[in-house]
Design an enzyme around this catalytic site. Sequence first.
Site, PDB file in Angstrom:
ATOM      1  N   LYS A 204       0.841  -1.200   0.000  1.00  0.00           N
ATOM      2  CA  LYS A 204       0.000   0.000   0.000  1.00  0.00           C
ATOM      3  C   LYS A 204       0.876   1.250   0.000  1.00  0.00           C
ATOM      4  CE  LYS A 204      -3.444   2.428   2.697  1.00  0.00           C
ATOM      5  NZ  LYS A 204      -4.412   2.433   3.771  1.00  0.00           N
ATOM      6  N   GLU A 210      10.553  -4.682   4.385  1.00  0.00           N
ATOM      7  CA  GLU A 210      10.608  -6.092   3.970  1.00  0.00           C
ATOM      8  C   GLU A 210      10.277  -6.219   2.484  1.00  0.00           C
ATOM      9  OE1 GLU A 210       8.958  -4.934   6.595  1.00  0.00           O
ATOM     10  OE2 GLU A 210       8.997  -6.330   8.288  1.00  0.00           O
ATOM     11  N   GLY A 262      -4.774  -1.721   4.916  1.00  0.00           N
ATOM     12  CA  GLY A 262      -3.986  -2.859   4.449  1.00  0.00           C
ATOM     13  C   GLY A 262      -4.657  -4.200   4.748  1.00  0.00           C
ATOM     14  N   ARG A 263      -5.146  -4.371   5.962  1.00  0.00           N
ATOM     15  CA  ARG A 263      -5.721  -5.675   6.346  1.00  0.00           C
ATOM     16  C   ARG A 263      -7.128  -5.883   5.800  1.00  0.00           C
ATOM     17  NH1 ARG A 263      -4.492  -2.304  10.379  1.00  0.00           N
ATOM     18  NH2 ARG A 263      -6.106  -1.494  11.765  1.00  0.00           N
ATOM     19  N   GLU A 348      -4.411  -6.295  15.006  1.00  0.00           N
ATOM     20  CA  GLU A 348      -3.918  -4.998  14.545  1.00  0.00           C
ATOM     21  C   GLU A 348      -5.056  -3.966  14.603  1.00  0.00           C
ATOM     22  OE1 GLU A 348      -2.242  -3.973  10.391  1.00  0.00           O
ATOM     23  OE2 GLU A 348      -0.458  -4.592  11.483  1.00  0.00           O
ATOM     24  N   HIS A 379      -4.210 -32.828  18.072  1.00  0.00           N
ATOM     25  CA  HIS A 379      -3.049 -33.628  18.469  1.00  0.00           C
ATOM     26  C   HIS A 379      -1.890 -32.738  18.908  1.00  0.00           C
ATOM     27  CE1 HIS A 379      -5.080 -37.213  17.045  1.00  0.00           C
ATOM     28  NE2 HIS A 379      -5.601 -36.388  16.157  1.00  0.00           N
ATOM     29  N   LYS A 508       9.556  -0.760  13.985  1.00  0.00           N
ATOM     30  CA  LYS A 508      10.072  -0.452  12.632  1.00  0.00           C
ATOM     31  C   LYS A 508      11.183   0.593  12.732  1.00  0.00           C
ATOM     32  CE  LYS A 508       5.825  -0.965   9.865  1.00  0.00           C
ATOM     33  NZ  LYS A 508       4.863  -0.245   9.042  1.00  0.00           N
TER      34      LYS A 508
HETATM   35  O1  F6P Z   1       2.729  -3.880   9.905  1.00  0.00           O
HETATM   36  C1  F6P Z   1       2.030  -2.741   9.637  1.00  0.00           C
HETATM   37  C2  F6P Z   1       1.489  -2.651   8.250  1.00  0.00           C
HETATM   38  O2  F6P Z   1       1.368  -1.293   7.968  1.00  0.00           O
HETATM   39  C3  F6P Z   1       0.169  -3.368   8.035  1.00  0.00           C
HETATM   40  O3  F6P Z   1      -0.907  -2.646   8.514  1.00  0.00           O
HETATM   41  C4  F6P Z   1       0.162  -3.551   6.557  1.00  0.00           C
HETATM   42  O4  F6P Z   1      -0.786  -4.485   6.144  1.00  0.00           O
HETATM   43  C5  F6P Z   1       1.591  -3.996   6.346  1.00  0.00           C
HETATM   44  O5  F6P Z   1       2.339  -3.223   7.270  1.00  0.00           O
HETATM   45  C6  F6P Z   1       2.120  -3.836   4.972  1.00  0.00           C
HETATM   46  O6  F6P Z   1       2.080  -2.499   4.546  1.00  0.00           O
HETATM   47  P1  F6P Z   1       2.246  -2.111   3.037  1.00  0.00           P
HETATM   48  O7  F6P Z   1       1.139  -2.724   2.272  1.00  0.00           O
HETATM   49  O8  F6P Z   1       2.197  -0.621   3.014  1.00  0.00           O
HETATM   50  O9  F6P Z   1       3.574  -2.628   2.573  1.00  0.00           O
END
Ligand code: F6P
Length: 542
Positions: A204, A210, A262-263, A348, A379, A508
């Site tokens: 987003k 990452e 995002g979620r 979240e 199990h 972060k």
């Molecule tokens: O971990 C926080 C967060 O902002 C989430 O809310 C989101 O889904 C994820 O990181 C990934 O964010 P992006 O889509 O901006 O890479």
Amino acid sequence: MSAHPDLDAAWASFFAEADRARTRRIADLFDDSDRAVHFSARALGMLFDYSKTHIDGAAREALLGLARAARVELMRDAMFSGARINGSEDRAVLHTALRNLSGVPVMLDGEDVMPGVLDTLEQMKAFACDIRAGRFKGQGGAITDVVNVGIGGSDLGPAMATRALTPFHDGPRCHFVSNVDSADLADVLGGLDPATTLVIIASKTFTTIETMTNAASILNWMSVHVADPAAQCVALSSATDRVAEFGIPPERVFGFEDWVGGRYSVWGPIGLSLMIAIGPKDFTEFLAGGAAMDTHFRTASLADNLPVLLALVGLWHHQGMSFQTRAVLPYEHRLARLPAYLQQLEMESNGKRVGQGGQSLPHGSGPIVWGEPGTNGQHAFFQLLHQGTEIVPCEFMIGAEGYEPDLAHHHRLLVANCLAQSEALMTGRSLSDAREIAASLGFSGDKLMAQAEQRVFEGNRPSTTLAYPRLTPRVLGQILALYEHRVFVEGVILGLNSFDQWGVELGKDLAKRLEPLVAGKAPPEDMNQSTGLLAAYLRAPK
Ligand code: F6P
């Protein structure tokens, strides 16, 4: 004097009912021979049974009173109508527009967002069809594999749903890379041909470390084998300006607005990998399922409203009965990633300490959510669910049918196990029954008592079950929208903002500051001794 006397009174009734319920046996509530019917609800072909909980008629009235006092319906309507209910980010919350297939206008600041949403959906469909038909080619021929690079909401939704809908896959294989751990990338890329792989960079913000790191590495991997890696690359983002740095042309950038959290984003461009896997028609079915749940949520009375009921049962268990965690137990192996998806959705969204005005939450936040598919969990951790001293409300999910007609006996066993677990959690096994078992095994005297005690199940452990006909794209859409709205209702009643996530920021920031130290450069001045010790060990483990 409180600003919300009605709400305070509703909470007081809620806690009074929960106090009364503590000494109650769930099994005794079934003296009402119609309890299962009275304490279950049906909608869109699904059945939600909450009769195996401590909730009786008075408790349910108190719960519904809480929903009314918190003005859940008003807040729901505000969300759907584009009000900026995400106060801390000053944003509207309109992910529901992404599945509004009717195209009925959804107004935000005087403008209808639907033409933009539907245009993007058409753009996604055209692209997915080109990939699936082999018209869009990689530099070595038709695309055989798709790699979605994203994390959190840009991974969990499509990864979970793609796995859930395996029987509907008729497109290229889809893979997901999320972790910055190079193992994730290496293990996925290991079996792939860069010349026939499509890379989807899903973020987003297009700043997430990452995803940016994985995206750069995957493009490097491609560049060794193909002349123009960006030509096999797609971006999904709200920050379309940042995408330009990757050299991805505008026609392969699928944008969405900041009013999609995002979620909550699997319904739009972030769902592109799912659409490529199952095809636009089934993806539309998935959207239709979500839209049907939206209509149910907007129109059903509180007492018959599945998201409201799930939320109220959740609050009852966590706030009322003080059960700290909630287990989500899909008896549906293809929903293996659903607990992880729901962890982000619930924790979240509702893992907060203050309300919209910065004031401490009077009744705490949402619960810890965890789980695994059945029967595997049986199990592993079910021992604790049955006999541990922590009580964990269990949320079972089960479909009436599977997808392997030749293996129907497996499905019968799956259903029998699911039903057996909720029954066992509730009824338990008495000491006298346990004594009989121990005696039949030949124990006597002191040994008999010791053996019997270990075979006692106290029972009286609550669970709910969501049953559905079969896990189709439409049903998956219904289930996900059901949980989204459940989280929303919980958040409204708790008085928090379910749509921001400030709690992820500090870690972060610190990770950025600590990277030089890990690389052997100067430590930040305020670094803790323990962190320094660990970093030194990790640089030279001895
Ligand atoms: O971990 C926080 C967060 O902002 C989430 O809310 C989101 O889904 C994820 O990181 C990934 O964010 P992006 O889509 O901006 O890479």
